[in-house]
Design a protein around this motif. Structure first.
Motif, mmCIF file in Angstrom:
data_model
loop_
_atom_site.group_PDB
_atom_site.id
_atom_site.type_symbol
_atom_site.label_atom_id
_atom_site.label_comp_id
_atom_site.label_asym_id
_atom_site.label_seq_id
_atom_site.Cartn_x
_atom_site.Cartn_y
_atom_site.Cartn_z
ATOM 1 N N TRP A 1 -11.399 2.764 -16.898
ATOM 2 C CA TRP A 1 -10.065 2.261 -17.244
ATOM 3 C C TRP A 1 -9.652 1.214 -16.222
ATOM 4 O O TRP A 1 -9.951 1.347 -15.034
ATOM 5 C CB TRP A 1 -9.079 3.431 -17.218
ATOM 6 N N SER A 2 -8.971 0.168 -16.689
ATOM 7 C CA SER A 2 -8.422 -0.828 -15.762
ATOM 8 C C SER A 2 -6.953 -1.076 -16.079
ATOM 9 O O SER A 2 -6.512 -0.905 -17.214
ATOM 10 C CB SER A 2 -9.192 -2.150 -15.819
ATOM 11 N N TYR A 3 -6.225 -1.505 -15.062
ATOM 12 C CA TYR A 3 -4.798 -1.772 -15.199
ATOM 13 C C TYR A 3 -4.534 -2.821 -16.276
ATOM 14 O O TYR A 3 -3.634 -2.675 -17.089
ATOM 15 C CB TYR A 3 -4.242 -2.232 -13.855
ATOM 16 N N PHE B 1 -8.564 -11.867 -7.671
ATOM 17 C CA PHE B 1 -7.427 -11.741 -6.764
ATOM 18 C C PHE B 1 -7.911 -11.851 -5.327
ATOM 19 O O PHE B 1 -8.200 -10.859 -4.668
ATOM 20 C CB PHE B 1 -6.712 -10.400 -6.976
ATOM 21 N N ASP B 2 -7.994 -13.068 -4.860
ATOM 22 C CA ASP B 2 -8.459 -13.331 -3.506
ATOM 23 C C ASP B 2 -7.260 -13.405 -2.574
ATOM 24 O O ASP B 2 -6.278 -14.066 -2.864
ATOM 25 C CB ASP B 2 -9.247 -14.650 -3.479
ATOM 26 N N GLY B 3 -7.336 -12.733 -1.447
ATOM 27 C CA GLY B 3 -6.234 -12.754 -0.496
ATOM 28 C C GLY B 3 -5.185 -11.720 -0.847
ATOM 29 O O GLY B 3 -5.469 -10.690 -1.444
ATOM 30 N N GLU B 4 -3.943 -12.025 -0.504
ATOM 31 C CA GLU B 4 -2.858 -11.085 -0.735
ATOM 32 C C GLU B 4 -2.320 -11.219 -2.155
ATOM 33 O O GLU B 4 -2.283 -12.296 -2.728
ATOM 34 C CB GLU B 4 -1.727 -11.338 0.255
ATOM 35 N N PHE B 5 -1.905 -10.099 -2.723
ATOM 36 C CA PHE B 5 -1.292 -10.099 -4.051
ATOM 37 C C PHE B 5 -0.421 -8.868 -4.158
ATOM 38 O O PHE B 5 -0.510 -7.948 -3.358
ATOM 39 C CB PHE B 5 -2.352 -10.137 -5.153
ATOM 40 N N ASP B 6 0.464 -8.889 -5.139
ATOM 41 C CA ASP B 6 1.281 -7.700 -5.371
ATOM 42 C C ASP B 6 1.008 -7.199 -6.783
ATOM 43 O O ASP B 6 0.646 -7.956 -7.672
ATOM 44 C CB ASP B 6 2.766 -7.976 -5.171
ATOM 45 N N GLY B 7 1.141 -5.931 -6.967
ATOM 46 C CA GLY B 7 0.887 -5.349 -8.281
ATOM 47 C C GLY B 7 0.169 -4.032 -8.165
ATOM 48 O O GLY B 7 -0.104 -3.546 -7.068
ATOM 49 N N ASP B 8 -0.130 -3.471 -9.286
ATOM 50 C CA ASP B 8 -0.778 -2.168 -9.329
ATOM 51 C C ASP B 8 -2.168 -2.308 -9.931
ATOM 52 O O ASP B 8 -2.534 -1.592 -10.850
ATOM 53 C CB ASP B 8 0.081 -1.194 -10.146
#
Length: 89
Positions: free
Chosen positions: A5-7, A36-43
C-alpha cells in the motif's frame, strides 16, 4: 497473502507471492526517494504487510433466478449470485 500500500495510490498489489510483494515495495520505496528529494512535508509512506485474514465477496456461480408475472422461474443469463467468504492464512 501479502499487500503493498502507498499513500498516493492506495493498494498497489495483493498477492500470495512474497517475492513479488517485496519487489513492489522496494520499487515503490525507491520511487518515493527519487520523487521527493530533500525536505518535504506530508504523510508519504509505503507499507508491506502480511495478511492474516481476508473477508471478501465471491461469485458463487449459481444463476440468478427471477419470476415472471405467472410465477414461472426465469434464469437470468450472465448474472450469478455472490456470497461472502473469509480466508485465514
Amino acid at each position: 497473502m501479502w499487500i503493498v500500500w502507498s499513500y498516493d495510490d492506495g493498494v498497489l498489489c495483493i498477492t500470495d507471492d512474497r517475492e513479488k510483494a517485496v519487489s513492489e515495495y522496494e520499487e515503490t520505496k525507491q520511487w518515493y526517494k527519487d520523487m521527493f528529494d530533500g525536505e518535504f512535508d506530508g504523510d508519504e509512506r509505503v507499507i508491506l504487510a502480511k495478511v492474516e485474514k481476508v473477508f471478501y465477496c465471491h461469485d458463487t456461480g449459481k444463476p440468478v433466478i427471477e419470476y415472471d408475472d405467472e410465477g414461472n422461474e426465469i434464469e437470468l443469463k450472465d448474472e450469478t449470485y455472490w456470497d461472502w467468504k473469509e480466508d485465514t492464512f
